[in-house]
Write an enzyme that holds these catalytic residues in place. Structure first.
Site, PDB file in Angstrom:
ATOM      1  N   GLU A   1       0.555  -0.999  -0.268  1.00  0.00           N
ATOM      2  CA  GLU A   1       0.099  -0.133  -0.074  1.00  0.00           C
ATOM      3  C   GLU A   1       1.098   1.214   0.241  1.00  0.00           C
ATOM      4  O   GLU A   1       1.932   1.370   0.414  1.00  0.00           O
ATOM      5  CB  GLU A   1      -0.678   0.042   1.316  1.00  0.00           C
TER       6      GLU A   1
ATOM      7  N   CYS B   1       2.856   7.854   2.392  1.00  0.00           N
ATOM      8  CA  CYS B   1       3.480   6.875   3.305  1.00  0.00           C
ATOM      9  C   CYS B   1       3.713   5.724   1.918  1.00  0.00           C
ATOM     10  O   CYS B   1       2.993   5.410   1.171  1.00  0.00           O
ATOM     11  CB  CYS B   1       2.685   7.204   4.121  1.00  0.00           C
TER      12      CYS B   1
ATOM     13  N   CYS C   1       7.279  -8.073   6.094  1.00  0.00           N
ATOM     14  CA  CYS C   1       8.534  -7.182   6.786  1.00  0.00           C
ATOM     15  C   CYS C   1       8.801  -8.516   7.547  1.00  0.00           C
ATOM     16  O   CYS C   1       8.211  -8.746   7.823  1.00  0.00           O
ATOM     17  CB  CYS C   1       7.176  -6.220   8.360  1.00  0.00           C
TER      18      CYS C   1
ATOM     19  N   CYS D   1       7.023  -6.766  15.339  1.00  0.00           N
ATOM     20  CA  CYS D   1       6.255  -7.175  16.695  1.00  0.00           C
ATOM     21  C   CYS D   1       4.817  -7.003  16.423  1.00  0.00           C
ATOM     22  O   CYS D   1       3.963  -6.925  16.331  1.00  0.00           O
ATOM     23  CB  CYS D   1       6.504  -5.215  16.021  1.00  0.00           C
TER      24      CYS D   1
ATOM     25  N   CYS E   1       1.654  -4.821  16.246  1.00  0.00           N
ATOM     26  CA  CYS E   1       2.036  -4.599  14.877  1.00  0.00           C
ATOM     27  C   CYS E   1       0.801  -5.552  13.383  1.00  0.00           C
ATOM     28  O   CYS E   1       1.467  -6.904  14.161  1.00  0.00           O
ATOM     29  CB  CYS E   1       3.097  -4.073  14.196  1.00  0.00           C
TER      30      CYS E   1
ATOM     31  N   CYS F   1      -8.904   8.155  17.484  1.00  0.00           N
ATOM     32  CA  CYS F   1      -8.352   6.940  18.203  1.00  0.00           C
ATOM     33  C   CYS F   1      -9.654   7.052  18.995  1.00  0.00           C
ATOM     34  O   CYS F   1     -10.053   5.392  19.863  1.00  0.00           O
ATOM     35  CB  CYS F   1      -7.133   7.395  19.309  1.00  0.00           C
TER      36      CYS F   1
HETATM   37  N1  SAH Z   1       9.186  -0.819  10.744  1.00  0.00           N
HETATM   38  C1  SAH Z   1       9.430   0.519  10.566  1.00  0.00           C
HETATM   39  C2  SAH Z   1       8.316   1.462   9.506  1.00  0.00           C
HETATM   40  C3  SAH Z   1       6.424   1.233   8.873  1.00  0.00           C
HETATM   41  S1  SAH Z   1       5.731   0.841  10.482  1.00  0.00           S
HETATM   42  C4  SAH Z   1       9.389   1.065  12.070  1.00  0.00           C
HETATM   43  O1  SAH Z   1       8.006  -0.435  12.376  1.00  0.00           O
HETATM   44  O2  SAH Z   1       9.296   1.964  12.279  1.00  0.00           O
HETATM   45  C5  SAH Z   1       5.038   2.652  10.836  1.00  0.00           C
HETATM   46  C6  SAH Z   1       5.247   2.735  12.301  1.00  0.00           C
HETATM   47  O3  SAH Z   1       3.596   2.497  12.921  1.00  0.00           O
HETATM   48  C7  SAH Z   1       6.126   2.166  13.626  1.00  0.00           C
HETATM   49  O4  SAH Z   1       6.425   2.998  14.352  1.00  0.00           O
HETATM   50  C8  SAH Z   1       5.319   1.144  13.782  1.00  0.00           C
HETATM   51  O5  SAH Z   1       5.625   0.625  14.971  1.00  0.00           O
HETATM   52  C9  SAH Z   1       3.605   2.006  14.423  1.00  0.00           C
HETATM   53  N2  SAH Z   1       2.399   1.012  14.314  1.00  0.00           N
HETATM   54  C10 SAH Z   1       2.831  -0.135  14.037  1.00  0.00           C
HETATM   55  N3  SAH Z   1       1.878  -0.514  13.731  1.00  0.00           N
HETATM   56  C11 SAH Z   1       1.117   0.153  14.707  1.00  0.00           C
HETATM   57  C12 SAH Z   1      -0.724   0.188  15.432  1.00  0.00           C
HETATM   58  N4  SAH Z   1      -1.446  -0.992  14.957  1.00  0.00           N
HETATM   59  N5  SAH Z   1      -0.940   0.837  15.599  1.00  0.00           N
HETATM   60  C13 SAH Z   1      -0.518   2.112  15.628  1.00  0.00           C
HETATM   61  N6  SAH Z   1       1.210   2.523  15.164  1.00  0.00           N
HETATM   62  C14 SAH Z   1       1.557   1.236  14.197  1.00  0.00           C
HETATM   63 FE1  SF4 Z   2       8.272  -4.468  10.936  1.00  0.00          FE
HETATM   64 FE2  SF4 Z   2       7.449  -3.850  13.485  1.00  0.00          FE
HETATM   65 FE3  SF4 Z   2       7.189  -1.902  12.045  1.00  0.00          FE
HETATM   66 FE4  SF4 Z   2       5.114  -3.164  11.639  1.00  0.00          FE
HETATM   67  S1  SF4 Z   2       6.205  -2.172  13.400  1.00  0.00           S
HETATM   68  S2  SF4 Z   2       6.285  -2.697  10.132  1.00  0.00           S
HETATM   69  S3  SF4 Z   2       6.983  -5.888  12.485  1.00  0.00           S
HETATM   70  S4  SF4 Z   2       8.884  -3.627  12.061  1.00  0.00           S
END
Ligand code: SAH
Ligand code: SF4
Length: 407
Positions: free
Chosen positions: A127, A140, A147, A151, A154, A382
């Protein structure tokens, strides 16, 4: 059958990183869009353009591609007909293919992009989201299909990594956005007469961990920042990482964009759980890397992203510890309301708690986005989430993240 990711996660030695399941297979006729100047020169070499001419030809093609937005070789009138025909026999100007486009009432646009898979029957999808704001427009973009990391809060982290994006696919997202928004003729900064560019900022906050696809992200972002082309200043490009420590300094040196760190926890114990990569690169190493990030200054602050998880990381003790943790680093702190997804065990913190948390940060002298109108928007979204948690669309999720980033 191979073990699923979920099974692997509960195994005795929890995995930190996934390996790619598929490789990029270049199409028979590759696209010239988004590749580096060197790669473009090499491509011209393969069709017999002599080395002494390559620089000039690259410069000409670069201008057509990234200043004029050419979608067809016939537009490139500074090249001879013969050369154009020869290039066209071997290459295309294909952008990532748009499989679906959604436009929201507030002007936010989401494109579902279809990228080539290992086989024709299984294309890949990522996306790309455009978020217009009054003084800027943020795109974005994604760096991987899925990935490398996992995490726990996520959604992307639950997917199997399919593959890394190529530099062309990374810069191609910006080219595609300019196409779809008719953004080619607008200027970077325009007075009363002209129109200002719609895509003014790029955040690498879509799918994927950019620092696990380092070379492609570097090359792609360098195309985006090229002053004779797409020309987005590196101060308007933000790379977000979950903390791949060895590549943070490298990013500063070889990319030079703004940096965002997905922090989310102030103790190793909790961060090990939320961002399992922390077990490999703990907080002390991560914060040292931030302190030493080339180019960081009060004018070029590092953004710390902190997702607000109810009862997990949102106490005022956490807020105070967060302030202590970032001490000595030129920092901005972005609180991101957690966006739930089906099957997640986390909830978004309550509005009041986010406000109190943000107050602590603000009182310590940090800009705190929840105190800005944009931040309120995010919090309002939120708050709505609580009554319609699973209804939040991917577009909204990405938009919220990106707005939190750029606010
Ligand atoms: N992988 C990279 C960039 C993509 S994620 C990273 O982790 O930084 C972009 C941001 O969205 C990150 O800060 C991530 O932790 C956050 N993010 C992921 N899932 C989320 C969720 N369900 N709610 C809010 N923020 C989220
Ligand atoms: Fe990957 Fe973690 Fe970023 Fe999600 S928050 S995109 S799992 S690095």
């Amino acid at each position: 059958m191979t073990a699923s990711i979920a099974e692997a996660d509960t195994a005795a030695a929890p995995f930190l990183e996934k390996t790619a399941l598929e490789k990029y297979v270049a199409p028979a006729k590759p696209s010239l869009v988004g590749i580096s100047r060197d790669a473009l020169a090499a491509a011209l070499g393969t069709i017999g353009v002599p080395e002494r001419q390559q620089r000039m030809r690259v410069q000409q093609i670069w201008h057509w591609l990234y200043v004029r937005g050419a979608r067809d070789f016939t537009e490139m009138t500074t090249l001879s007909k013969e050369l154009r025909a020869e290039i066209e026999r071997q290459f295309t100007l294909a952008r990532p293919e748009v499989a679906a486009e959604q436009i929201s009432v507030d002007g936010t646009r989401k494109w579902l992009l279809r990228l080539p898979g290992e086989t024709d029957t299984r294309p890949h999808e990522v996306e790309c989201v455009y978020i217009p704001e009054t003084d800027r427009g943020t795109l974005c973009i994604s760096s991987q299909v899925g990935c490398t990391l996992n995490c726990t809060f996520c959604h992307t982290g639950t997917q199997r990594l399919v593959r890394n994006l190529t530099p062309g696919e990374i810069a191609g997202q910006v080219v595609l956005a300019r196409d779809r928004l008719n953004d080619w003729q607008r200027a970077a900064s325009a007075g009363v007469e002209g129109e200002k560019r719609l895509v003014s900022n790029v955040v690498m906050m879509g799918m994927g961990e950019p620092l696990y696809n380092f070379e492609a992200v570097r090359d792609g972002l360098n195309v985006v920042a090229d002053g004779d082309g797409l020309s987005l200043s590196k101060r308007r490009i933000t790379l977000s990482t979950s903390g791949v420590v060895p590549n943070i300094a490298r990013a500063g040196e070889e990319i030079g964009s703004m940096l965002a760190i997905s922090l989310h926890a102030v103790t190793d114990e909790l961060r090990d759980e939320l961002v399992p990569l922390n077990r490999k690169y703990p907080l002390r190493e991560l914060m040292d890397a931030c302190r030493n990030y080339p180019g960081a200054s009060n004018a070029r602050r590092i953004t710390f992203e902190y997702v607000m998880l109810k009862g997990i990381n949102d106490s005022l003790v956490d807020a105070k510890a967060l302030v202590r943790l970032v001490k000595g680093v030129p920092a901005k702190i972005n609180l991101i309301p957690f966006n739930p997804w089906p099957g997640t065990k986390y909830e978004c913190s309550d509005w009041e708690q986010i406000e109190k948390f943000s107050e602590v940060i603000f009182d310590a002298g940090y800009s705190s986005p929840v105190r800005t109108p944009r931040g309120r928007d995010i919090l309002a979204a939120c708050g709505q989430l609580k009554s319609a948690t699973e209804k939040l669309s991917a577009r909204e999720r990405l938009a919220l993240r990106a707005m939190a980033m750029t606010g």
